[in-house]
Scaffold this motif. Structure first.
Motif, short mmCIF file in Angstrom:
data_model
loop_
_atom_site.label_atom_id
_atom_site.label_comp_id
_atom_site.label_asym_id
_atom_site.label_seq_id
_atom_site.Cartn_x
_atom_site.Cartn_y
_atom_site.Cartn_z
N UNK A 120 0.34 -1.20 -0.14
CA UNK A 120 0.39 -0.28 -0.39
C UNK A 120 0.99 1.28 -0.17
N UNK A 121 2.60 0.90 0.09
CA UNK A 121 2.79 2.13 0.42
C UNK A 121 3.65 2.47 -0.97
N UNK A 122 3.43 1.82 -1.73
CA UNK A 122 3.77 1.98 -3.29
C UNK A 122 3.19 1.90 -4.14
N UNK A 123 2.15 1.76 -3.87
CA UNK A 123 0.44 1.87 -4.80
C UNK A 123 0.80 0.28 -5.87
N UNK A 129 11.11 -4.03 -2.34
CA UNK A 129 11.68 -3.78 -1.33
C UNK A 129 12.27 -3.15 -0.67
N UNK A 130 13.17 -2.69 -1.93
CA UNK A 130 14.53 -1.28 -1.78
C UNK A 130 13.24 -0.12 -1.40
N UNK A 131 11.88 -0.35 -1.24
CA UNK A 131 11.12 1.44 -0.98
C UNK A 131 10.66 0.63 0.58
N UNK A 132 10.89 0.62 1.19
CA UNK A 132 10.45 0.35 2.36
C UNK A 132 11.80 0.08 3.18
N UNK A 133 11.29 1.27 4.28
CA UNK A 133 12.91 1.94 4.99
C UNK A 133 12.03 0.88 6.61
N UNK A 134 13.00 0.88 7.56
CA UNK A 134 12.55 0.67 9.04
C UNK A 134 11.03 0.95 9.30
#
Length: 278
Positions: A120-123, A129-134
């Motif tokens: 949902x953070x990237x739609x 995976x590289x777009x999701x930080x901690x």
């Protein structure tokens, strides 16, 4: 001597509810057949309002939801969502900040609940995976907990029940922190316990997020949470009634909308509709 008067502190005025979505004279016509899908729709959704959108199959409910979800354009009239008029804004950017939950959404069946929420953070359908930080990963955990399904964090989506899937998809939709959440028949095919769990979750969500506006498409009054304060009745692509639930969800208006005698009752914020005798 008259004692000096002291001014009392004034309570601040509550902020005016902002317009989240507005339809003005909206019509939708199918070009290939000329069939009118929607005709003369006027409707405003404001922040903090929770609307039910009801009507028989083919009444135009999903088309209305697609319009305010920036998934299609009207044939006539104007649609404004979050301050932007369709036709003068990049709808891809607009869609990114609108929460949409639909059984038709494509979700990898082997993805865990946490992974589905992360997308949902990237739609996206597949995780980036590289777009999701901690912080993003932690937010996904928090949303699962908020929807009372943190035990689904590591469970594959494909083995979750219908009610569990619905709550995961709502958590996914909330990753973008939307001002508008659209729920397209979220109770479809749920058994009674799952339905009640989802109603409870939506009620808590409304209480915890006072600025969030929601629109729920459903066929059954029993699926409405006590948070639902407004309703629209559609028949043959036209608005039959809209406004406060107590004024719209009456036996007379439901009968006119669905074309058969319907009795409506309410108990402790929950609704019941059943067919009356003709």
């Amino acid at each position: 001597m008259t004692p000096p008067q002291t001014s009392q502190p004034q309570s601040p005025e509550p902020p005016a509810a902002r317009v989240i979505a507005a339809l003005d004279g909206v019509g939708v016509r199918r070009y290939t057949t000329g069939r009118v899908i929607l005709d003369g729709i006027d409707w405003i959704v404001r922040s903090g309002e929770h609307w039910a959108l009801l009507g028989a199959n083919g009444a135009g409910k999903t088309t209305v939801l697609r319009l305010i979800g920036a998934l299609m354009f009207p044939t006539v009239g104007t649609v404004e969502v979050l301050g932007h008029r369709l036709g003068s804004v990049d709808v891809r950017e607009l869609r990114a900040v609108i929460g949409l939950v639909s059984a038709a959404q494509k979700v990898p069946q082997d993805a865990t609940g946490h992974t589905v929420v992360l997308t949902g953070a990237t739609g996206t359908v597949q995780p980036l995976w590289r777009a999701y930080d901690a912080a993003t990963r932690e937010r996904a955990h928090e949303l699962l907990a908020e929807l009372d399904c943190k035990e689904l964090t590591d469970r594959p989506f494909g083995v979750c029940s219908g009610g569990q899937r619905a709550r995961i998809l709502i958590a996914r939709a909330l990753m973008a922190d939307p001002s508008l959440l659209l729920l397209d028949e979220p109770f479809n095919a749920l058994d009674l316990p799952s339905r009640e769990d989802l109603i409870d979750a939506l009620h808590r969500l409304a209480l915890a997020r006072p600025e969030l506006a929601t629109v729920t498409v459903t066929h059954h009054l029993e699926e409405l949470s006590p948070a639902i304060g407004h309703a629209v009745l559609l028949r043959d692509g036209r608005v039959q009634a809209r406004g406060l639930v107590a004024e719209v969800l009456t036996g007379a208006r439901m009968t006119a909308c669905f074309g058969r005698p319907i009795e409506v009752s309410r108990h402790e914020g929950r609704w019941l509709a059943r067919s009356g005798r003709s």
